[in-house]
Design a protein around this motif. Structure first.
Motif, PDB file in Angstrom:
ATOM      1  N   TRP A  98       0.819  -1.201   0.000  1.00  0.00           N
ATOM      2  CA  TRP A  98       0.000   0.000   0.000  1.00  0.00           C
ATOM      3  C   TRP A  98       0.854   1.254   0.000  1.00  0.00           C
ATOM      4  O   TRP A  98       0.477   2.291  -0.563  1.00  0.00           O
ATOM      5  N   MET A  99       2.034   1.149   0.604  1.00  0.00           N
ATOM      6  CA  MET A  99       2.935   2.303   0.586  1.00  0.00           C
ATOM      7  C   MET A  99       3.435   2.574  -0.827  1.00  0.00           C
ATOM      8  O   MET A  99       3.645   3.734  -1.206  1.00  0.00           O
ATOM      9  N   VAL A 100       3.631   1.538  -1.622  1.00  0.00           N
ATOM     10  CA  VAL A 100       3.980   1.724  -3.033  1.00  0.00           C
ATOM     11  C   VAL A 100       2.880   2.528  -3.730  1.00  0.00           C
ATOM     12  O   VAL A 100       3.162   3.467  -4.490  1.00  0.00           O
ATOM     13  N   VAL A 101       1.638   2.186  -3.442  1.00  0.00           N
ATOM     14  CA  VAL A 101       0.499   2.899  -4.047  1.00  0.00           C
ATOM     15  C   VAL A 101       0.510   4.365  -3.616  1.00  0.00           C
ATOM     16  O   VAL A 101       0.377   5.281  -4.451  1.00  0.00           O
ATOM     17  N   PHE A 102       0.672   4.592  -2.306  1.00  0.00           N
ATOM     18  CA  PHE A 102       0.714   5.970  -1.816  1.00  0.00           C
ATOM     19  C   PHE A 102       1.876   6.740  -2.452  1.00  0.00           C
ATOM     20  O   PHE A 102       1.751   7.915  -2.796  1.00  0.00           O
ATOM     21  N   GLY A 103       3.027   6.078  -2.576  1.00  0.00           N
ATOM     22  CA  GLY A 103       4.188   6.728  -3.155  1.00  0.00           C
ATOM     23  C   GLY A 103       3.968   7.123  -4.612  1.00  0.00           C
ATOM     24  O   GLY A 103       4.363   8.218  -5.038  1.00  0.00           O
ATOM     25  N   LEU A 104       3.345   6.243  -5.381  1.00  0.00           N
ATOM     26  CA  LEU A 104       3.059   6.557  -6.786  1.00  0.00           C
ATOM     27  C   LEU A 104       2.068   7.709  -6.908  1.00  0.00           C
ATOM     28  O   LEU A 104       2.248   8.621  -7.727  1.00  0.00           O
ATOM     29  N   LEU A 105       1.030   7.688  -6.081  1.00  0.00           N
ATOM     30  CA  LEU A 105       0.045   8.771  -6.107  1.00  0.00           C
ATOM     31  C   LEU A 105       0.668  10.094  -5.681  1.00  0.00           C
ATOM     32  O   LEU A 105       0.457  11.133  -6.317  1.00  0.00           O
ATOM     33  N   ALA A 109       0.930  12.701  -8.669  1.00  0.00           N
ATOM     34  CA  ALA A 109      -0.244  13.576  -8.605  1.00  0.00           C
ATOM     35  C   ALA A 109      -0.051  14.792  -7.704  1.00  0.00           C
ATOM     36  O   ALA A 109      -0.793  15.772  -7.834  1.00  0.00           O
ATOM     37  N   ILE A 110       0.937  14.727  -6.786  1.00  0.00           N
ATOM     38  CA  ILE A 110       1.100  15.840  -5.845  1.00  0.00           C
ATOM     39  C   ILE A 110       2.473  16.491  -5.981  1.00  0.00           C
ATOM     40  O   ILE A 110       2.575  17.651  -6.358  1.00  0.00           O
ATOM     41  N   TRP A 111       3.545  15.740  -5.661  1.00  0.00           N
ATOM     42  CA  TRP A 111       4.880  16.336  -5.697  1.00  0.00           C
ATOM     43  C   TRP A 111       5.914  15.314  -6.142  1.00  0.00           C
ATOM     44  O   TRP A 111       5.980  14.211  -5.606  1.00  0.00           O
ATOM     45  N   PHE A 112       6.763  15.706  -7.081  1.00  0.00           N
ATOM     46  CA  PHE A 112       7.704  14.780  -7.710  1.00  0.00           C
ATOM     47  C   PHE A 112       8.818  14.294  -6.786  1.00  0.00           C
ATOM     48  O   PHE A 112       9.488  13.307  -7.075  1.00  0.00           O
ATOM     49  N   LEU A 116       8.356   8.030  -0.451  1.00  0.00           N
ATOM     50  CA  LEU A 116       7.607   6.869   0.021  1.00  0.00           C
ATOM     51  C   LEU A 116       7.840   5.648  -0.864  1.00  0.00           C
ATOM     52  O   LEU A 116       7.994   4.525  -0.367  1.00  0.00           O
ATOM     53  N   LEU A 117       7.866   5.856  -2.167  1.00  0.00           N
ATOM     54  CA  LEU A 117       8.097   4.741  -3.083  1.00  0.00           C
ATOM     55  C   LEU A 117       9.476   4.135  -2.838  1.00  0.00           C
ATOM     56  O   LEU A 117       9.625   2.900  -2.791  1.00  0.00           O
ATOM     57  N   PRO A 376      -4.704  10.864  10.888  1.00  0.00           N
ATOM     58  CA  PRO A 376      -5.787  10.474   9.967  1.00  0.00           C
ATOM     59  C   PRO A 376      -5.312   9.596   8.810  1.00  0.00           C
ATOM     60  O   PRO A 376      -5.978   8.613   8.465  1.00  0.00           O
ATOM     61  N   LEU A 377      -4.171   9.926   8.208  1.00  0.00           N
ATOM     62  CA  LEU A 377      -3.691   9.098   7.101  1.00  0.00           C
ATOM     63  C   LEU A 377      -3.068   7.805   7.602  1.00  0.00           C
ATOM     64  O   LEU A 377      -3.109   6.794   6.900  1.00  0.00           O
TER      65      LEU A 377
END
Length: 404
Positions: A98-105, A109-112, A116-117, A376-377
């Protein structure tokens, strides 16, 4: 492990997530590669600008991302336990997935500048050695770090020795400036323009992932080895922490001397290249000195003891605070999301924004953690890899009523 020692880990994590923001600020505000440059910084090299750069490079740069990686290595063991524990191992792998998913997003989508990835991928490697002895973890991590650092130093030294002639170097700098200016227009444009440019820059950073993977894995091993020896929990001897502080501050003095030399000598490119190599290779030494200082603060009976207590709530919700920093800063600097100040803010203002964000995150973390079990996250992440999880903290009076 005692409650105090858990507070120490949270304090170190809080220190890491706050410290890393000052290092990231130029990358939020200015397009690469100029965001990492001091000579070609778009707002010049005035005294205040150079002062902020010098302090950042001396005391912050590389140290806190290193601390973050070390502590993530600890979490691999705290969540996954020994390799023989198959149930906890499965939870750990799901957590990292799930951290891979968060890292990709986050990265696209937010900051390069997402880490996390990188941490998740390195975590999949380190989970295989989480049951190693402290000595084996430290030995392996230090060897990997040393070998990779020597290769990096050799490469940067070769770049200095065989550097391009003046005309070619000037041409390359002009191209970098032009590319950065074009990216700046995109970041300051519409939401879609800033989103696309961010994704492009993220793709460019992925080329360095293999190197980051190896170095991050080494830091995680070192961190986990230090944890098992009690260094990151305050259990090590006073002599150990004094030694770490002495070695780390000596390394910091070397880095500080090189920062001063660059400013005095007019920021020569060869010295800057060598400095980056020295800064990178010595970062773990200074990081462990910061750990030692935090332990001394925690053991203090005076005002210093307030530092770990203030930082602990920030560390308890480090995942939330890290991603919140990206949301706040891209709202300030990216177009279509907020103020669109990309390329318009100099280092002193970036430092002021950093301090303001520190204050807000310290205050809001304390408020939140007084009422809830986790950030929260962190709660969202935990539900994804572990299932239903209570968020609101059970108050003592409620516990007493249940007991009765």
């Amino acid at each position: 492990m005692t409650k105090d020692r858990i507070v120490l880990l949270d304090s170190l994590r809080g220190l890491g997530v706050l410290g890393i923001l000052l290092c990231n600020m130029p990358d939020f505000a200015v397009a690469p590669p100029l965001s990492e440059s001091v000579v070609n910084w778009p707002h010049g090299t005035g005294p205040a600008t150079l002062g902020v750069w010098a302090v950042t490079q001396w005391l912050f740069q590389r140290k806190f991302v290193t601390l973050f990686a070390m502590l993530f290595g600890v979490s691999i063991f705290l969540v996954g336990g020994e390799r023989s524990d198959l149930e906890r191992g499965a939870i750990l792998r799901k957590r990292l997935s799930w951290m891979v998913v968060f890292g990709l997003l986050h990265g696209f989508a937010i900051w390069f500048g997402d880490v996390l990835l990188s941490y998740a991928l390195a975590g999949f490697a380190v989970l295989l050695c989480r049951s190693w002895t402290p000595k084996k973890l430290l030995r392996t991590g230090i060897i990997i770090w040393t070998v990779m650092s020597l290769l990096m130093v050799a490469g940067m030294t070769a770049a200095v020795v065989f550097q391009q002639d003046g005309g070619q170097a000037t041409l390359e700098t002009a191209k970098a400036v032009a590319k950065s200016r074009a990216a700046e227009l995109q970041y300051g444009g519409t939401f879609l323009q800033s989103l696309i440019q961010n994704a492009r820059d993220r793709l460019g950073y992925l080329a360095g992932e293999p190197f980051i993977f190896v170095m991050t894995s080494a830091l995680m091993m070192i961190g986990l080895g230090c944890f098992k020896l009690g260094v990151l929990t305050g259990e090590a001897s006073k002599r150990t922490y004094v030694t770490l502080v002495a070695i780390g501050l000596t390394a910091s003095a070397v880095v500080g001397g090189m920062v001063v030399a660059q400013v005095v000598l007019g920021l020569p490119r060869p010295l800057s290249t060598i400095f980056q190599a020295v800064q990178w290779t010595t970062a773990p030494l200074t990081t462990l000195a910061y750990v030692g200082l935090m332990v001394f603060a925690a053991r203090s009976k005076g005002a210093w003891s307030a530092i770990p207590r203030v930082l602990a709530p920030v560390g308890q919700m480090a995942f939330t605070n890290y991603l919140t920093q990206s949301l706040i800063m891209t709202s300030i600097f990216y177009g279509g999301r907020g103020l669109a100040l990309h390329g318009k803010v100099d280092r002193p203002v970036l430092a002021a924004l950093t301090v303001a964000t520190w204050i807000v995150q310290i205050l809001w973390s304390r408020w939140w953690m007084d009422r809830f079990e986790m950030g929260p996250l962190e709660w969202v992440w935990r539900r994804l890899y572990r299932g239903p999880t209570r968020l609101r903290r059970v108050q003592p009076q409620a516990v007493s009523a249940l007991v009765k």
